[in-house]
Design a protein around this motif. Structure first.
Motif, PDB file in Angstrom:
ATOM      1  N   ARG B 133       1.638   4.530   2.995  1.00 30.94           N
ATOM      2  CA  ARG B 133       0.848   4.217   4.285  1.00 30.94           C
ATOM      3  C   ARG B 133       1.012   5.806   4.955  1.00 30.94           C
ATOM      4  O   ARG B 133       1.757   6.381   5.060  1.00 30.94           O
ATOM      5  CB  ARG B 133       1.247   3.102   4.985  1.00 30.94           C
ATOM      6  CG  ARG B 133       2.728   3.079   5.748  1.00 30.94           C
ATOM      7  CD  ARG B 133       2.892   1.905   6.463  1.00 30.94           C
ATOM      8  NE  ARG B 133       2.968   0.739   5.975  1.00 30.94           N
ATOM      9  CZ  ARG B 133       3.119  -0.539   6.736  1.00 30.94           C
ATOM     10  NH1 ARG B 133       3.060  -0.446   7.910  1.00 30.94           N
ATOM     11  NH2 ARG B 133       3.421  -1.666   5.953  1.00 30.94           N
ATOM     12  N   THR B 146      -6.084  -1.460   5.716  1.00 26.44           N
ATOM     13  CA  THR B 146      -7.078  -1.652   4.735  1.00 26.44           C
ATOM     14  C   THR B 146      -6.427  -1.552   3.428  1.00 26.44           C
ATOM     15  O   THR B 146      -5.814  -0.259   3.034  1.00 26.44           O
ATOM     16  CB  THR B 146      -8.333  -0.527   4.677  1.00 26.44           C
ATOM     17  OG1 THR B 146      -8.868  -0.806   5.871  1.00 26.44           O
ATOM     18  CG2 THR B 146      -9.325  -0.880   3.421  1.00 26.44           C
ATOM     19  N   HIS B 148      -5.448  -0.974  -0.572  1.00 21.02           N
ATOM     20  CA  HIS B 148      -5.982  -0.221  -1.720  1.00 21.02           C
ATOM     21  C   HIS B 148      -4.870  -0.616  -2.966  1.00 21.02           C
ATOM     22  O   HIS B 148      -3.628  -0.572  -2.756  1.00 21.02           O
ATOM     23  CB  HIS B 148      -6.104   1.223  -1.600  1.00 21.02           C
ATOM     24  CG  HIS B 148      -7.163   1.451  -0.437  1.00 21.02           C
ATOM     25  ND1 HIS B 148      -8.520   1.973  -0.873  1.00 21.02           N
ATOM     26  CD2 HIS B 148      -6.977   1.768   0.986  1.00 21.02           C
ATOM     27  CE1 HIS B 148      -9.125   2.126   0.254  1.00 21.02           C
ATOM     28  NE2 HIS B 148      -8.373   1.877   1.368  1.00 21.02           N
ATOM     29  N   TRP B 179      -4.944   2.553   6.471  1.00 24.83           N
ATOM     30  CA  TRP B 179      -5.115   2.089   5.188  1.00 24.83           C
ATOM     31  C   TRP B 179      -3.440   1.679   4.517  1.00 24.83           C
ATOM     32  O   TRP B 179      -2.690   2.444   5.039  1.00 24.83           O
ATOM     33  CB  TRP B 179      -5.572   3.230   4.058  1.00 24.83           C
ATOM     34  CG  TRP B 179      -5.254   4.496   4.362  1.00 24.83           C
ATOM     35  CD1 TRP B 179      -5.696   5.444   5.162  1.00 24.83           C
ATOM     36  CD2 TRP B 179      -3.951   5.037   3.852  1.00 24.83           C
ATOM     37  NE1 TRP B 179      -4.857   6.516   5.302  1.00 24.83           N
ATOM     38  CE2 TRP B 179      -3.910   6.403   4.583  1.00 24.83           C
ATOM     39  CE3 TRP B 179      -3.004   4.688   3.123  1.00 24.83           C
ATOM     40  CZ2 TRP B 179      -2.834   7.075   4.214  1.00 24.83           C
ATOM     41  CZ3 TRP B 179      -1.997   5.462   2.869  1.00 24.83           C
ATOM     42  CH2 TRP B 179      -1.827   6.795   3.232  1.00 24.83           C
TER      43      TRP B 179
END
Lengths: 292, 372
Positions: B133, B146, B148, B179
């Motif tokens: 992160r 978010t 991934h 993210w």
């Protein structure tokens, strides 16, 4: 272990410049034909200087995502990759027939297979046809249509025009389109006068460029009269002087370009199994559903 | 999973047997051997020594199992030297014993790589899991970020900054946040970091091994062709200014190791990031070309009428642009020299109709002024 390295120009200003390189790398990665697929750029990271050291393979295939043989493929890329003993004569090319040369890259002390650019491979003609199909939405397109292949011109590199003429000739030989012409941005016959050069009411216009950018998104649409101001966009097809212009943008963004990269590596000896067939199927709108 | 709970899977045991059938193992505090005549395994770790019959091998547990799963991960799963070195760095393997690490990995070991926080944890079988992160999201709830899973998504995340502007330099300290890659394998964490910060792991690894090849400015000058040949005329002192302007940590996180030449160090700060910069990048070369053009001009003496505050205001405007703080200056904060109203006022007052400061022409001798 086999590695594929796709090298391209990239840009400090335009984020879309590297997009086709990444997209084609992803397409090829998904085939599993190579143990790894790396990308390297003149203007972005990893640089051409450092891309080879990011590889892990024993058999390394370097394919330039460039349109023509010239300054970049003959001088800049081999120098930056540190290909020992490179000279353009090793390709034994007439300007459009470069295939491959195997040299030691001193950066990694390993042999690499340095391939000719994608733009002069015969498979690129198929990509132009595919773009004609995708821009018209008609998998059978041809009858009643003219096809203009657009290039930069010879101002900086005479081989650039040779590549355009080569694919124009091949498209003509296929006999699928009513008329096929080569047009240029900075020399006659000019793309500005596209409608003067065709009798066909429908004209497909595809620039033989790798990535969309200033030339393909701003200059050419404005020069052809598709739009007064590129920022306002343009219709596909757009009507100019009673002709319908089907403007396709840079051919290198067509997904099938990944196939040409594979062809280059296979020509240089890469063992890629049925990856070419799978990429052709996967990127074909007509078979995409079945392919997925 | 703590060390006490460590056990081994059939796959790990099979690999262990197979390796010992070929040769003894010595790895990271583990020494193991197989005596074919006796069909026994001897396993030695810093605090334990055991000898087991073949049938008893599957009973190995606790600390010795931890040492074996650690061997398995680093020799059977992480197979290239570079990935091996990186994963070991991520869990501080050179500083801590296997049991200490396994205990720490239970809560996760954090390392920073540029603007990334990479957290290593242990899966039940001793396999490692990695989370990435943004450092600014270190305290954020993972669910608020978010998610991934594809390491190549890192490429898209790194293409634009938080304002949507293109980042031509992926190692610039402008990586967007918000993210998370919650669960990556060793192979995937390598690819994600490679996508965020291309070629940084390999150059870090070369440096670790003591064989980082550095190309200094003069090497770079000598290599150029085409339009970049021009950098050969850039004065040495301008290289110093260029390095200070472009390579400072505020502009690029890489730790600049290149100098004017091997024997001519630059005074500018090189930064202290974990990964090195081994040669002037294409941005510095392109900028150097522009400065080479500009530095060909001779200086000229101008006379301007400015109040002391106006002189300071011009300096404040240059600082604001150079430090990227223009957008931080509030619209109504007229105490700031680079405030938009202040700048517009100064332009109204001090520029003539041709845009010349204090009405002073750039080229008083009537030379064509291309710059306007």
């Amino acid at each position: 272990m086999q590695s594929l390295v796709i090298v391209a120009h990239g840009s400090h200003l335009n984020p879309d410049s590297a997009t086709p390189t990444h997209t084609h790398a992803d397409t090829i990665r998904a085939t599993g034909a190579f143990d790894e697929v790396r990308t390297g750029f003149w203007k972005e990271q990893p640089s051409l200087r450092e891309v080879l050291r990011t590889t892990h393979g024993d058999e390394i295939y370097v394919v330039p995502l460039f349109i023509s043989e010239g300054y970049f493929t003959e001088r800049v890329i081999p120098r930056e990759l540190r290909l020992e003993g490179w000279e353009p004569e090793l390709w034994n090319s007439d300007g459009i027939s470069a295939d491959t040369a195997t040299l030691v890259a001193s950066d990694i002390d390993k042999e690499v297979h340095y391939c000719g650019p994608v733009g002069t491979h015969e498979a690129m003609t198929d990509v132009l046809v595919r773009r004609a199909e995708s821009v018209t939405g008609d998998p059978e397109v041809g009858n009643g249509f003219g096809f203009a292949v657009v290039g930069h011109g010879t101002e900086r590199n005479e081989n650039s025009a040779k590549a355009i003429e080569y694919h124009t000739e091949r498209l003509r030989d296929i006999g699928r389109f009513d008329e096929v012409k080569a047009l240029f941005m900075d020399e006659e016959p000019e793309v500005d006068d596209v409608t003067h050069h065709f009798d066909s009411e429908d004209i497909i216009v595809v620039p033989l460029f790798i990535a969309d950018g200033f030339h393909t998104q701003e200059d050419i649409p404005e020069d052809m009269g598709l739009t007064e101001d590129y920022r306002n966009g343009y219709d596909v097809p757009a009507t100019v002087d009673g002709h319908r212009i089907w403007y396709g943008g840079a051919v290198g963004t067509e997904e099938l370009t990944a196939d040409v990269v594979l062809e280059r590596a296979a020509d240089a000896g890469a063992d890629i199994g049925d990856a070419i067939a799978r990429v052709r199927q996967r990127t074909n709108p007509a078979t995409q559903v079945a392919g997925e | 999973m703590s060390v006490a709970d460590a056990t081994l899977s059939e796959t790990q045991l099979a690999a262990f047997r197979e390796q010992l059938a070929a040769e003894p193992i010595e790895y990271d505090g583990l020494a193991a051997d197989y005596d074919a005549a006796e069909d026994t395994y001897s396993i030695e770790t810093p605090d334990h020594q055991t000898s087991l019959g073949a049938a008893e091998l599957s009973t190995v547990a606790g600390e010795q199992a931890a040492y074996i799963s650690n061997w398995y991960f680093y020799t059977q799963q992480v197979t290239t030297e570079r990935k091996h070195a990186f994963c070991r760095w991520l869990e501080l393997a050179d500083d801590r014993s296997v049991p200490a690490r396994y205990d720490d990995l239970e809560s996760g070991i954090d390392r920073e790589w540029g603007e990334l926080t990479i957290t290593t944890t242990l899966a039940a079988d001793g396999d490692r899991r990695y989370e990435i992160r943004h450092v600014n999201d270190s305290d954020a709830d993972g669910d608020a970020l978010t998610m991934h899973t594809d390491p190549f998504d890192a490429r898209d995340i790194g293409t634009r900054d938080a304002d949507g502007r293109y980042r031509p330099l992926r190692t610039a300290p402008s990586l967007d946040s918000g993210w998370i890659f919650p669960k990556l394998t060793a192979a995937e964490v390598y690819e994600a970091v490679e996508a965020f910060y291309p070629a940084t792991i390999v150059n870090w690894h070369r440096e670790q091994r003591g064989d980082l090849d550095i190309d200094h400015w003069r090497d770079e000058q000598d290599r150029q062709s085409g339009i970049y040949n021009l950098i050969t005329v850039l004065p040495d002192e301008a290289v110093e200014w260029a390095a200070a302007a472009c390579c400072d940590d505020s502009q690029c996180l890489k730790r600049r190791e290149w100098q004017l030449s091997e024997d001519e160090p630059l005074a500018a700060e090189g930064g202290d990031c974990v990964f090195p910069c081994r040669e002037p990048c294409s941005m510095v070369v392109a900028a150097g070309r522009e400065w080479a053009k500009l530095e060909r001009e001779d200086t000229q003496t101008y006379e301007f009428e400015l109040t002391p505050s106006e002189k300071e205001q011009i300096e404040a405007i240059i600082d604001a642009v150079a430090d990227g703080t223009v957008d931080d200056i509030r619209e109504a904060d007229l105490s700031e020299g680079a405030n938009r109203y202040r700048a517009r006022y100064l332009r109204e007052k001090r520029f003539d109709d041709d845009g010349n400061l204090s009405g002073t022409p750039t080229h008083p001798d009537g030379h064509d002024d291309d710059s306007k």
